[in-house]
Design an enzyme around this catalytic site. Structure first.
Site, PDB file in Angstrom:
ATOM      1  N   ASN A 160      44.291  -8.635 -22.108  1.00  0.00           N
ATOM      2  CA  ASN A 160      45.140  -8.508 -23.305  1.00  0.00           C
ATOM      3  C   ASN A 160      45.853  -9.800 -23.696  1.00  0.00           C
ATOM      4  O   ASN A 160      47.084  -9.839 -23.813  1.00  0.00           O
ATOM      5  CB  ASN A 160      46.197  -7.423 -23.064  1.00  0.00           C
ATOM      6  N   ASP A 248      42.729  -0.700 -25.725  1.00  0.00           N
ATOM      7  CA  ASP A 248      43.494   0.256 -24.908  1.00  0.00           C
ATOM      8  C   ASP A 248      42.695   1.553 -24.759  1.00  0.00           C
ATOM      9  O   ASP A 248      42.641   2.152 -23.685  1.00  0.00           O
ATOM     10  CB  ASP A 248      44.838   0.591 -25.566  1.00  0.00           C
TER      11      ASP A 248
HETATM   12  N1  ADP Z   1      33.112  -3.407 -34.664  1.00  0.00           N
HETATM   13  C1  ADP Z   1      33.025  -2.511 -33.670  1.00  0.00           C
HETATM   14  N2  ADP Z   1      32.099  -1.523 -33.712  1.00  0.00           N
HETATM   15  C2  ADP Z   1      31.992  -0.608 -32.728  1.00  0.00           C
HETATM   16  N3  ADP Z   1      32.789  -0.600 -31.635  1.00  0.00           N
HETATM   17  C3  ADP Z   1      33.723  -1.575 -31.520  1.00  0.00           C
HETATM   18  C4  ADP Z   1      33.900  -2.574 -32.524  1.00  0.00           C
HETATM   19  N4  ADP Z   1      34.920  -3.384 -32.140  1.00  0.00           N
HETATM   20  C5  ADP Z   1      35.347  -2.899 -30.957  1.00  0.00           C
HETATM   21  N5  ADP Z   1      34.643  -1.818 -30.575  1.00  0.00           N
HETATM   22  C6  ADP Z   1      34.879  -0.956 -29.418  1.00  0.00           C
HETATM   23  O1  ADP Z   1      36.181  -1.211 -28.940  1.00  0.00           O
HETATM   24  C7  ADP Z   1      36.107  -1.712 -27.611  1.00  0.00           C
HETATM   25  C8  ADP Z   1      37.193  -2.733 -27.403  1.00  0.00           C
HETATM   26  O2  ADP Z   1      36.945  -3.822 -28.229  1.00  0.00           O
HETATM   27  P1  ADP Z   1      37.795  -5.141 -28.116  1.00  0.00           P
HETATM   28  O3  ADP Z   1      37.271  -6.079 -29.146  1.00  0.00           O
HETATM   29  O4  ADP Z   1      37.815  -5.570 -26.710  1.00  0.00           O
HETATM   30  O5  ADP Z   1      39.215  -4.571 -28.542  1.00  0.00           O
HETATM   31  P2  ADP Z   1      40.654  -5.247 -28.462  1.00  0.00           P
HETATM   32  O6  ADP Z   1      40.520  -6.550 -29.162  1.00  0.00           O
HETATM   33  O7  ADP Z   1      41.495  -4.226 -29.181  1.00  0.00           O
HETATM   34  O8  ADP Z   1      41.005  -5.377 -27.020  1.00  0.00           O
HETATM   35  C9  ADP Z   1      34.697  -2.253 -27.479  1.00  0.00           C
HETATM   36  O9  ADP Z   1      34.277  -2.286 -26.140  1.00  0.00           O
HETATM   37  C10 ADP Z   1      33.927  -1.225 -28.288  1.00  0.00           C
HETATM   38  O10 ADP Z   1      33.771  -0.023 -27.562  1.00  0.00           O
HETATM   39  O1  ELE Z   2      52.153  -5.005 -26.874  1.00  0.00           O
HETATM   40  C1  ELE Z   2      51.588  -5.656 -27.782  1.00  0.00           C
HETATM   41  O2  ELE Z   2      51.736  -6.843 -27.861  1.00  0.00           O
HETATM   42  C2  ELE Z   2      50.709  -5.008 -28.746  1.00  0.00           C
HETATM   43  O3  ELE Z   2      49.967  -5.695 -29.399  1.00  0.00           O
HETATM   44  C3  ELE Z   2      50.720  -3.521 -28.896  1.00  0.00           C
HETATM   45  C4  ELE Z   2      49.403  -2.952 -29.418  1.00  0.00           C
HETATM   46  O4  ELE Z   2      49.591  -1.637 -29.861  1.00  0.00           O
HETATM   47  C5  ELE Z   2      48.360  -2.883 -28.384  1.00  0.00           C
HETATM   48  O5  ELE Z   2      48.453  -3.967 -27.525  1.00  0.00           O
HETATM   49  C6  ELE Z   2      46.990  -2.796 -28.966  1.00  0.00           C
HETATM   50  O6  ELE Z   2      46.082  -3.446 -28.130  1.00  0.00           O
HETATM   51  P1  ELE Z   2      44.509  -3.553 -28.336  1.00  0.00           P
HETATM   52  O7  ELE Z   2      43.929  -2.283 -27.846  1.00  0.00           O
HETATM   53  O8  ELE Z   2      44.055  -4.709 -27.471  1.00  0.00           O
HETATM   54  O9  ELE Z   2      44.240  -3.785 -29.807  1.00  0.00           O
END
Ligand code: ADP
Ligand code: ELE
Length: 299
Positions: A160, A248
């Site tokens: 993250n 998440d």
């Molecule tokens: N454009 C997309 N299409 C389909 N699934 C997606 C896409 N972007 C993310 N995902 C899904 O979300 C999961 C987490 O993506 P990720 O880019 O790591 O999210 P984050 O940036 O919120 O941590 C991926 O493993 C996949 O399952």
């Molecule tokens: O705590 C922080 O700084 C945040 O950004 C809160 C966000 O709700 C989640 O962190 C979303 O996280 P992703 O699933 O990676 O998109």
């Protein structure tokens, strides 16, 4: 207790009905935080999930506690701090994606300590989930994150990386925390930004100590390096409404499969399924059916 997640949850402010932050006068307030998102989704999937952090004694802290309770999260370990506020962040849905503005310096959660961690983990959860965000909040929160990943039991760690919160030492600190965990989630792009790795295999070359390493490549696939070998599972096709919270959700889906003793392909499919539901929703977490129903549907 199946899972204890630890990390800051803020009040998230979003313009109502898809408007812009600078021009709309009407806003919605909801809890937003990576680790409580994971707890809420695990609770939806049928697990006993607790979330621990510190909140102010202000009404914003009350809002977070109430909402997470409504989602079935055990909030009994949350510490309220009379001297520090609950943090807030704003989301601005720009045509180029959602921009986030944090107001979290000096918040109650940025003052969590290794003493808090000792008290929380004494409740003997099967698994503790933490993310790299905690290490960026303050020097003492960083020590708390270190204590969490080094605890004797199972720990999962989502890298993250939040570039806005770091001042240059993210690559070293996040690599150190990842190496101490048992289960690690990281985005392929995120790893490239932090460490210059290109492929999932390159990431495994670097993060070589955890038993499980899951490298997510957004719309393409997720690759899991596990004691039973390397498993790849393609992402689900979705129309993205709001990308925040997908990581998440993926972690919650995978961890649910892990806690239920499902095989690696099923864990990855649960991760993709939960992420897809959140991507299709304007909220950071979506309503999910119990894990057994999802598994039956996925076949
Ligand atoms: N454009 C997309 N299409 C389909 N699934 C997606 C896409 N972007 C993310 N995902 C899904 O979300 C999961 C987490 O993506 P990720 O880019 O790591 O999210 P984050 O940036 O919120 O941590 C991926 O493993 C996949 O399952
Ligand atoms: O705590 C922080 O700084 C945040 O950004 C809160 C966000 O709700 C989640 O962190 C979303 O996280 P992703 O699933 O990676 O998109």
């Amino acid at each position: 207790m199946d899972v204890l997640t630890v990390g800051e949850t803020m009040v998230m402010v979003t313009p109502e009905a898809g408007g812009r932050l600078g021009t709309d006068g009407r806003f919605l307030l909801r809890p937003g935080g990576a680790e409580s998102n994971v707890a809420a989704l695990l609770a939806r999937l049928g697990h006993h999930a607790a979330w621990a952090s510190a909140l102010g004694t202000d009404p914003l802290g009350d809002l977070i506690v109430r909402d997470l309770e409504r989602h079935g999260v055990d909030v009994s370990l949350v510490r309220r701090d009379e001297r520090r506020p609950t943090a807030v962040y704003f989301k601005d849905p720009t045509p180029d994606g959602t921009r986030v503005y944090y107001y979290r310096a000096g918040s109650a959660a940025s003052a969590i300590t290794t003493t808090d961690v000792g008290e929380w983990t004494a409740h003997a959860p099967r698994l503790v989930h933490v993310s790299g965000i905690t290490a960026a909040l303050s020097a003492q929160a960083r020590e708390a994150a270190r204590a969490l990943v080094r605890r004797p039991g199972l720990v999962s760690f989502d890298v993250n990386h939040r570039a806005q919160l770091w001042s240059g030492d993210a690559p070293e600190v996040l690599l150190e925390l990842a190496q101490d965990a048992d289960i690690v989630f990281v985005g392929r792009d995120e790893a490239e930004t932090l460490w210059g790795t290109a492929t999932a295999e390159d990431v495994r070359g670097l993060i070589d100590r955890p038993q499980y390493l899951i490298v997510k490549d957004a719309a393409i696939e997720a690759v899991a390096f596990t004691p039973t070998g390397v498993h790849r599972e393609p992402s689900t096709k979705v129309t993205v409404v709001d990308a925040v919270g997908a990581g998440d959700a993926f972690a919650a889906g995978w961890l649910s499969g892990f806690l239920d003793g499902r095989d690696e392909p099923a864990r990855l499919r649960l991760g993709h399924y939960a992420a897809a539901r959140v991507l299709e929703s304007p909220s950071d977490f979506a309503e999910l059916p119990p894990a057994a129903e999802i598994v039956a549907e996925l076949g």
